[in-house]
Design an enzyme around this catalytic site. Structure first.
Site, PDB file in Angstrom:
ATOM      1  CG  ASN A   1      -1.864 -37.453 -37.976  1.00 21.27           C
ATOM      2  OD1 ASN A   1      -2.655 -36.597 -37.575  1.00 21.27           O
ATOM      3  ND2 ASN A   1      -1.916 -38.704 -37.564  1.00 21.27           N
TER       4      ASN A   1
ATOM      5  CB  CYS B   1      -3.311 -37.639 -33.965  1.00 18.48           C
ATOM      6  SG  CYS B   1      -3.731 -38.958 -32.807  1.00 18.48           S
TER       7      CYS B   1
ATOM      8  N   GLY C   1     -12.569 -45.361 -43.559  1.00 17.84           N
ATOM      9  CA  GLY C   1     -11.910 -45.608 -42.275  1.00 17.84           C
ATOM     10  C   GLY C   1     -12.550 -46.727 -41.491  1.00 17.84           C
TER      11      GLY C   1
END
Lengths: 303, 257
Positions: free
Chosen positions: A127, A130, A265
């Site tokens: 990730n 973010c 999502g």
């Protein structure tokens, strides 16, 4: 014949549908609603070395056909995820993609090294995108040189293939994709949320306490599609596409522009049964398109 | 057990200014307890997108019906207020943990304090407390008279006081001002409403057992998204709770408000 199975580095998917990280926790809540073994994979919530409390509330706000969030990577920390969440998920026959986050390179490397040893973790999702944390996250995901170095270091310690989650908040996402491919990434997941704002109509002040949040939901789909299309042309590693998937047609669209699998999502919040529903509806959609197997769809926009 | 169900609208009426009472019929009613909430998808379209968390105001198990009271104030609740009898609404529920009715023994007294749109869940609570043989006292605060509702309903269940900011109905001021004056004797208090009110009550009745119901912007409503977090006070097992799945009702003193 399973018309939906997809093979990707480290991932033997029964079907190309998986819940996206941050929208499914560690699966416990959705497991009360349906059998998680139906899913292609599960991208679990971002895990950091230490527990994180996240940002102050309000952390979500609705926008036209979308939502903003600024959760701030709240999670119980690596130790607890390794000791409690991952072993609990072993009861399901589903590969886990562990989303790895951190504030420093050392954090990322340590989380990746340890979490990649869990028996059900079949791949990592790095990730670097973010938008809701001050340190780390997106700072790694907007500079190709920094991203490349990070991916190289994580690849060196990971026991499983590494996918890199790209941010749409860059000038050229294809350039970022190429950088992580050169660094040895096994795949790309995209897109993370688009940085956005919403104001309180009365006061004119930001509605989210963090001021900005990540925009997700159907509103971002056109942007996500365009970006998957661009990245597919730029790299040879597979892409897991996401951004506003709410229907079987959206799944087909993402695969048409080049995604090999698709993550769902925000729609999990709107319809908690969305993932199994999409899986159920896919075969009929393939019939409609006159296609025998899901993988025939991948990249057809480019042909 | 949480379920998703298309429920049928059997009643919809405006009971105060922009305040609507809607009754829905379906199977998940059988699982409901006072203080829980439902997450309603107001449209099959993608706009408005997210579900709306709305508290359960009353439960009629024999008829498979439950009632919500909500304020039409944004896009979602405005769409909801347009629903007609016979329309179907996508309901996820029942969600969260409600008020513990067993916290007061038979013959005891419960004080129920509500503010604005925090009043509805207290109605079913009061019904169930009364059914257990508990005496209930209701202190209900509203902005003005035009926003007040359910006077007859609450009065039938016990002593009821209305409080308004401008004195247009009942006592003028805050509910806490009236409570100061009344000096009520009770065993347990239950409350739902604005944070300053819950804060004031918690400190006013420090030595009493009490339960408060909280509200926060939610994503999923089931505990997965971590949007509706609330920090806990020192000494608690966890340093945070999720209002949707650990709450919305908490014992006084557990969470930082």
């Amino acid at each position: 014949m399973n018309r939906l199975d997809i093979q990707l580095p480290g991932l033997d998917l029964k079907n190309p549908i998986m819940p996206a990280s941050g929208c499914f926790g560690f699966g416990r809540e959705y497991a009360k609603l349906y059998d998680l073994s139906q899913l292609g994979a599960i991208m679990i919530k971002a895990t950091t070395l230490e527990p994180r409390l996240g940002n102050p509330t309000p952390r979500v706000a609705e926008t036209p056909a979308g939502m903003l969030n600024a959760i701030g990577l709240q999670n119980p920390g690596l130790e607890k995820v390794m000791a409690e969440e991952l072993p609990w998920l072993e009861r399901f026959d589903v590969p886990i993609i562990a989303n790895v986050a951190g504030s420093t390179t050392e954090d990322y490397v340590e989380v990746a090294r340890r979490i990649s040893t869990a028996p059900n973790v079949k791949a990592l999702e790095l990730n670097i995108s973010c938008p809701n944390v001050k340190k780390g996250g997106i700072t790694f995901g907007t500079d190709p040189v920094i991203a490349r170095e990070l991916v190289e270091q994580v690849k060196a310690v990971s026991k499983v293939p590494v996918y890199v989650k790209l941010s749409p908040n860059v000038t050229s996402i294809a350039e970022m994709a190429q950088a992580v491919e050169i660094a040895g990434a096994d795949g790309i997941t995209m897109i993370n949320t688009l940085l956005g704002m919403r104001l309180d109509e009365k006061t004119g002040k930001p509605l989210i306490s963090n001021v900005t949040g990540g925009l997700s939901g159907p509103a971002v789909k056109p942007v996500a599609l365009r970006m998957v299309y661009e990245v597919y042309k730029a790299v040879d590693i597979p892409i897991i596409g996401m951004g506003g998937v709410s229907s079987v047609q959206d799944v087909i669209d993402f695969m048409s522009v080049g995604a090999s699998a698709v993550a769902v999502g925000t729609m999990n919040f709107v319809d908690p049964f969305i993932c199994p529903k999409l899986i159920d509806e896919l075969p009929a959609k393939l019939d409609e398109l006159g296609v025998k197997h899901m993988k025939e769809i991948i990249g057809r926009s480019h042909r | 057990m949480i379920q998703q169900e298309r429920m049928t609208v059997v009643c919809q009426r405006e009971i105060a200014k922009n305040i609507f009472e809607m009754t829905l019929q379906g199977q998940i009613v059988q699982e409901m307890t006072p203080g829980q909430f439902v997450h309603i998808r107001v449209s099959n379209l993608l706009e408005p997108l997210l579900r709306r968390p709305i508290s359960i105001a009353s439960i009629q198990k024999e008829a498979n019906e439950f009632t919500i009271i909500y304020r039409a104030q944004g896009r979602g609740t405005n769409v909801l207020s347009q629903k007609q009898i016979g329309d179907e609404v996508d309901v996820l529920g029942p969600l969260g943990n409600g008020f513990p009715v067993e916290a007061v023994d038979k013959g005891g007294t419960a004080l129920l304090v509500g503010g604005g749109i925090g009043v509805p869940p207290l109605y079913e609570l009061s019904k169930q407390l009364n059914a257990r043989g508990v005496r209930t006292i209701h202190v209900l605060g509203f902005q003005t008279e035009e926003f007040a509702f359910y006077e007859e309903e609450f009065t039938q269940l016990g002593e009821t006081y209305y409080v308004t900011d401008d004195g247009s109905k009942g006592f003028k001021g805050f509910v806490t001002d009236l409570l100061d004056e009344l000096q009520l004797d009770f065993d347990v208090f239950y409350s739902c409403g604005p944070l300053p009110m819950l804060r004031a009550l918690s400190s006013m009745y420090e030595d009493k057992k009490g339960y408060i119901s909280l509200e926060e912007r939610m994503g999923c409503g089931i505990g997965a998204c971590f949007a509706c977090i609330c920090e806990t006070n020192e000494g608690q097992e966890k340093n945070y709770v999720k209002i949707c799945s650990d709450g919305p009702v908490f014992e006084k003193g557990v969470v930082k408000i």
